[in-house]
Design an enzyme around this catalytic site. Structure first.
Site, mmCIF file in Angstrom:
data_model
loop_
_atom_site.group_PDB
_atom_site.id
_atom_site.type_symbol
_atom_site.label_atom_id
_atom_site.label_comp_id
_atom_site.label_asym_id
_atom_site.label_seq_id
_atom_site.Cartn_x
_atom_site.Cartn_y
_atom_site.Cartn_z
ATOM 1 N N ASP A 174 -0.539 -6.336 -0.177
ATOM 2 C CA ASP A 174 -0.867 -6.380 1.119
ATOM 3 C C ASP A 174 -3.228 -5.772 0.973
ATOM 4 O OD1 ASP A 174 0.820 -4.431 3.201
ATOM 5 O OD2 ASP A 174 1.201 -2.892 1.767
ATOM 6 N N GLU A 213 -1.522 -5.608 8.852
ATOM 7 C CA GLU A 213 -0.717 -5.041 10.081
ATOM 8 C C GLU A 213 -1.821 -4.714 11.387
ATOM 9 O OE1 GLU A 213 0.933 -1.546 6.880
ATOM 10 O OE2 GLU A 213 -0.340 -1.209 9.194
ATOM 11 N N LYS A 270 -0.882 -9.598 3.470
ATOM 12 C CA LYS A 270 -0.496 -8.695 4.326
ATOM 13 C C LYS A 270 -1.729 -7.768 5.336
ATOM 14 C CE LYS A 270 3.432 -5.770 4.015
ATOM 15 N NZ LYS A 270 2.411 -4.752 5.309
ATOM 16 N N GLU A 283 8.896 -4.149 11.390
ATOM 17 C CA GLU A 283 9.607 -2.598 10.556
ATOM 18 C C GLU A 283 9.957 -1.759 11.866
ATOM 19 O OE1 GLU A 283 8.624 0.916 7.370
ATOM 20 O OE2 GLU A 283 6.133 -1.231 7.473
ATOM 21 N N ASP A 339 1.156 -0.999 0.215
ATOM 22 C CA ASP A 339 0.422 0.031 -0.038
ATOM 23 C C ASP A 339 0.854 1.389 0.094
ATOM 24 O OD1 ASP A 339 1.190 0.392 2.788
ATOM 25 O OD2 ASP A 339 -1.303 -0.296 3.849
ATOM 26 N N SER A 340 2.192 0.490 0.707
ATOM 27 C CA SER A 340 2.875 2.061 -0.300
ATOM 28 C C SER A 340 2.884 2.968 -1.500
ATOM 29 C CB SER A 340 4.258 1.402 -0.194
ATOM 30 O OG SER A 340 5.011 0.817 -0.485
#
Length: 264
Positions: free
Chosen positions: A84, A114, A112, A181, A45-46
């Protein structure tokens, strides 16, 4: 390059063989990475920041990730492809399953997400329904407004212990990869040692099983900010393929990240 699966990564962890990974967003760069045998790619999602020009990752949608996942899969048919799950796309286990299915149909091998142990039920539901999961701990960019910025996580003992417990809980729930991270190298080493699943680090020292970089940072083309833990490999080589090869070589040798590219 042969088709890469989670079994390869587990075997590499057991053998002590480190591996390099990168974000990717389109077919052309995915093909470049495949030509250098990059085993794992992440449609991150960067993309909200490096492609869409946003200030953070929050505006990214499931449809955005699905589109870029299809593009990357077209260019790299053999990598293990992670996608993501964007902000608020997995607020409930049921919502997570619905959105993860869209990403898997787009070509992802794994999603992925978070967060900590509050995701245990979500991870269980996903893995029980044949959706592999990478659990992202430490600095989770979707929580930037909770953290008050992009800050190192797990520096004090209580928070470090909590992160270890979260990692173990998520592994027990079925997570097949853990991504750390911006955590202290000592904590990353501790988590890597106690987990059976592969651990990928970014800004977490060189002790994890794998490393990941945002593609734009690796090539030194990020518009505004280069994190301390990133390195411009293109500047050293003058050629994108050679830059990828050098990054992979240094990760496998354990020389990247070095002290200059370790933030904690």
């Amino acid at each position: 390059m042969k088709k890469i699966t989670i079994n390869d990564l587990i075997k590499w962890k057991q053998e002590g063989r480190k591996f390099a990974t990168s974000t990717a967003y389109d077919a052309s760069f995915a093909q470049l990475f495949e030509s250098q045998e990059m085993p794992v790619l992440l449609v991150g999602d960067s993309l909200g920041m490096v492609l869409q020009g946003k200030n953070d990752t929050l505006p990214v949608t499931v449809e955005d990730i699905a589109y870029h996942t299809r593009c990357v899969r077209a260019g790299s048919p053999n990598c293990l492809l992670m996608a993501d799950m964007p902000f608020m796309s997995y607020a409930t286990p049921e919502q997570a399953c619905e959105n993860a299915a869209q990403l898997m149909r787009a070509g992802a091998n794994m999603v992925k997400i978070e967060g900590g142990d509050w995701l245990v039920d979500t991870v269980k539901m996903l893995t029980e329904r044949a959706v592999p999961v990478c659990a992202h701990l430490g600095l989770t960019p979707q929580s930037v407004n909770i953290f008050g910025g992009y800050k190192v996580q797990g520096r004090d003992q209580e928070k470090a212990d909590r992160m270890v417990k979260d990692a173990l809980a998520l592994q027990a729930a079925g997570a097949q990869i853990v991504l750390l991270e911006c955590v202290p190298a000592e904590l990353a080493a501790r988590i890597t040692q106690v987990l059976d699943v592969p651990v990928i680090g970014i800004g977490a020292g060189n002790v994890t099983d794998g490393q990941i970089l945002v593609m734009h940072d690796m090539f030194g083309i990020s518009a505004n900010y280069m994190p301390k833990f990133s390195k411009n490999f293109l500047a050293e080589t003058g050629d994108m393929r050679k830059a990828v090869a050098l990054y992979m070589e240094q990760v496998q040798a354990g020389t990247f990240p070095d002290e200059a590219h370790t933030i904690a």
